[in-house]
Scaffold this motif. Structure first.
Motif, PDB file in Angstrom:
ATOM      1  N   HIS A   3       0.816  -1.213   0.000  1.00  0.00           N
ATOM      2  CA  HIS A   3       0.000   0.000   0.000  1.00  0.00           C
ATOM      3  C   HIS A   3       0.851   1.266   0.000  1.00  0.00           C
ATOM      4  O   HIS A   3       0.471   2.277  -0.569  1.00  0.00           O
ATOM      5  CB  HIS A   3      -0.931   0.009   1.216  1.00  0.00           C
ATOM      6  CG  HIS A   3      -1.856  -1.162   1.242  1.00  0.00           C
ATOM      7  ND1 HIS A   3      -2.915  -1.284   0.377  1.00  0.00           N
ATOM      8  CD2 HIS A   3      -1.865  -2.266   2.012  1.00  0.00           C
ATOM      9  CE1 HIS A   3      -3.538  -2.417   0.614  1.00  0.00           C
ATOM     10  NE2 HIS A   3      -2.919  -3.028   1.606  1.00  0.00           N
ATOM     11  N   TYR A   4       1.974   1.227   0.660  1.00  0.00           N
ATOM     12  CA  TYR A   4       2.889   2.370   0.713  1.00  0.00           C
ATOM     13  C   TYR A   4       4.310   1.828   0.604  1.00  0.00           C
ATOM     14  O   TYR A   4       4.980   1.618   1.600  1.00  0.00           O
ATOM     15  CB  TYR A   4       2.700   3.155   2.015  1.00  0.00           C
ATOM     16  CG  TYR A   4       3.519   4.414   2.066  1.00  0.00           C
ATOM     17  CD1 TYR A   4       3.151   5.528   1.319  1.00  0.00           C
ATOM     18  CD2 TYR A   4       4.664   4.489   2.835  1.00  0.00           C
ATOM     19  CE1 TYR A   4       3.903   6.682   1.352  1.00  0.00           C
ATOM     20  CE2 TYR A   4       5.428   5.643   2.868  1.00  0.00           C
ATOM     21  CZ  TYR A   4       5.035   6.731   2.124  1.00  0.00           C
ATOM     22  OH  TYR A   4       5.787   7.864   2.148  1.00  0.00           O
ATOM     23  N   SER A  16       7.683  -3.287  -4.438  1.00  0.00           N
ATOM     24  CA  SER A  16       6.514  -3.364  -3.560  1.00  0.00           C
ATOM     25  C   SER A  16       6.399  -4.718  -2.872  1.00  0.00           C
ATOM     26  O   SER A  16       5.333  -5.087  -2.395  1.00  0.00           O
ATOM     27  CB  SER A  16       5.241  -3.052  -4.346  1.00  0.00           C
ATOM     28  OG  SER A  16       5.070  -3.995  -5.384  1.00  0.00           O
TER      29      SER A  16
END
Length: 75
Positions: A3-4, A16
């Motif tokens: 997500h971040y 990621s």
């Protein structure tokens, strides 16, 4: 990290994928650095020294413009 996404705090790999987090100091590292850290008896200084000798020195990463020496502001 999905997500971040944050870079690995030892090798600066920007992706990621999941990160391993130290419950004591909250260091976030990738899977390959975790395996390397385990190979160095979990002594972070040994891993950082090995990475420093195997990678060229740079003050910032092209994948993270605006960061210097791995320090980023939280947003």
């Amino acid at each position: 990290n999905r997500h971040y996404p944050l870079t690995c705090q030892t090798c600066d790999k920007a992706d990621s994928e999941d990160r391993w987090v130290c419950t004591f100091c909250h260091l976030r590292i990738c899977e390959s650095c975790l395996r390397a850290l385990n190979g160095h008896q979990r002594v972070l200084r040994r891993l950082v020294d090995e990475l420093a000798t195997n990678t060229p020195l740079s003050l910032s990463s092209m994948s993270r413009p605006g960061s210097a020496l791995g320090i980023q502001t939280a947003t």
